[in-house]
Design an enzyme around this catalytic site. Sequence first.
Site, PDB file in Angstrom:
ATOM      1  N   CYS A  66       0.788  -1.343  -0.092  1.00  0.00           N
ATOM      2  CA  CYS A  66       0.054  -0.055   0.042  1.00  0.00           C
ATOM      3  C   CYS A  66       0.908   1.208   0.035  1.00  0.00           C
ATOM      4  CB  CYS A  66      -0.972  -0.059   1.235  1.00  0.00           C
ATOM      5  SG  CYS A  66      -1.702   1.530   1.501  1.00  0.00           S
ATOM      6  N   CYS A  93      -0.606   4.116   2.243  1.00  0.00           N
ATOM      7  CA  CYS A  93      -0.369   3.965   3.670  1.00  0.00           C
ATOM      8  C   CYS A  93       1.151   4.113   4.064  1.00  0.00           C
ATOM      9  CB  CYS A  93      -0.572   2.507   4.261  1.00  0.00           C
ATOM     10  SG  CYS A  93      -1.977   1.768   3.501  1.00  0.00           S
ATOM     11  N   ASP A  94       2.072   3.524   3.162  1.00  0.00           N
ATOM     12  CA  ASP A  94       3.765   3.577   3.851  1.00  0.00           C
ATOM     13  C   ASP A  94       4.460   4.431   2.942  1.00  0.00           C
ATOM     14  OD1 ASP A  94       2.849   1.575   5.271  1.00  0.00           O
ATOM     15  OD2 ASP A  94       3.130  -0.145   4.096  1.00  0.00           O
TER      16      ASP A  94
END
Length: 315
Positions: free
Chosen positions: A134, A137-138
């Site tokens: 992701c 997200c990261d």
Amino acid sequence: MEKIYDVVIIGAGPAGLSAGLYAARGKMSTLILEKDKTGGQISTTNEVANYPGSIENATGPSLVARMVEQCKEFGAEMKKDTIKEVQVEGKIKVLVGEKETYKAKTIIMAGGASPRLMDVPGEKKLTGKGVSYCATCDADFFTDFEVFVIGGGDSAVEEAIHLTKFARKVTVVHRRDELRAAKSIQEKAFKNEKIEFIWDTVVEEVKGDGLVESVVFKNVKSGELHEYHADEEDGTFGIFVFVGYLPQTELFKEILDMDKAGYLITDDNMNTNVAGVFAAGDCRVKSLRQVVTAVADGAIAAIQAEKYIANVFEE
Ligand code: NAP
């Protein structure tokens, strides 16, 4: 008396939320169950540029938040639970969850699909420690670091472009010498000076003690292996994996008809082979898996559920 819902929807991604909106707005008692993160895959996407009407600053999470709000406004209930077993033989369907058991006149399966793993040594151990599925997200963790993106489809190339806003260099590693991604997405990536490509190559192993420290690549044409080590100053780098998705349909194995890959087979009205059980979104066999087709499926499934209830329960 034990509650019997008109519709229980499994999955709170765009297909499930759209089904929930249409069902609740049609005055059916509606429950949406989600085992994980509300929004499904779209909540891990930063830019939603191809959903009609979403132009500037439309992110996956912001779109999902509005869908949830709209569902609740019309009275749909939402709960976190993982369904372990379904009984669909009777007129009333039973869904056995980890927390509760639910009863329903109809079920709409909108469980979506999850990221496919590369299935190589070190991948699982280093997930969350350099290996990610992701970018939204990261990506931030890799500000000014190097990252590799594995895959050549729309997800890989779009997320590679997104990662250039954070990482100092992004290398797309693809197993063939030609991308699968749509031409418009490819063009953007080829123009981006921060993106490099490694062709005909797969990952053989990810190594690291704590964080990712090196990755072993294999050229699929020559068989040659090459180990890439993190820059000494950085000590680590990112590996973002986008090698496709797997349908989340295990629950319905030997109950509903599926294709070889496990996608549920429906007709144009989202009917599965079991009356009163519908499927919508990425978990079903279809030619285009997008938010726009998922929400369309969800709407059709909800309207068909309403018709089914009128025929079977209100005669
Ligand atoms: P995908 O289209 O299935 O592409 C997967 C990519 O990973 C392919 O390039 C494939 O290589 C490669 N791959 C598969 N298994 C591999 C392995 N074991 N090791 C290395 N590489 C491997 O998946 P996706 O990109 O996630 O897209 C899924 C669906 O969502 C598609 O229908 C896509 O159009 C849609 N989508 C659309 C958008 C958009 O329109 N903006 C954005 C994201 C996703 P090969 O090419 O050699 O098969």
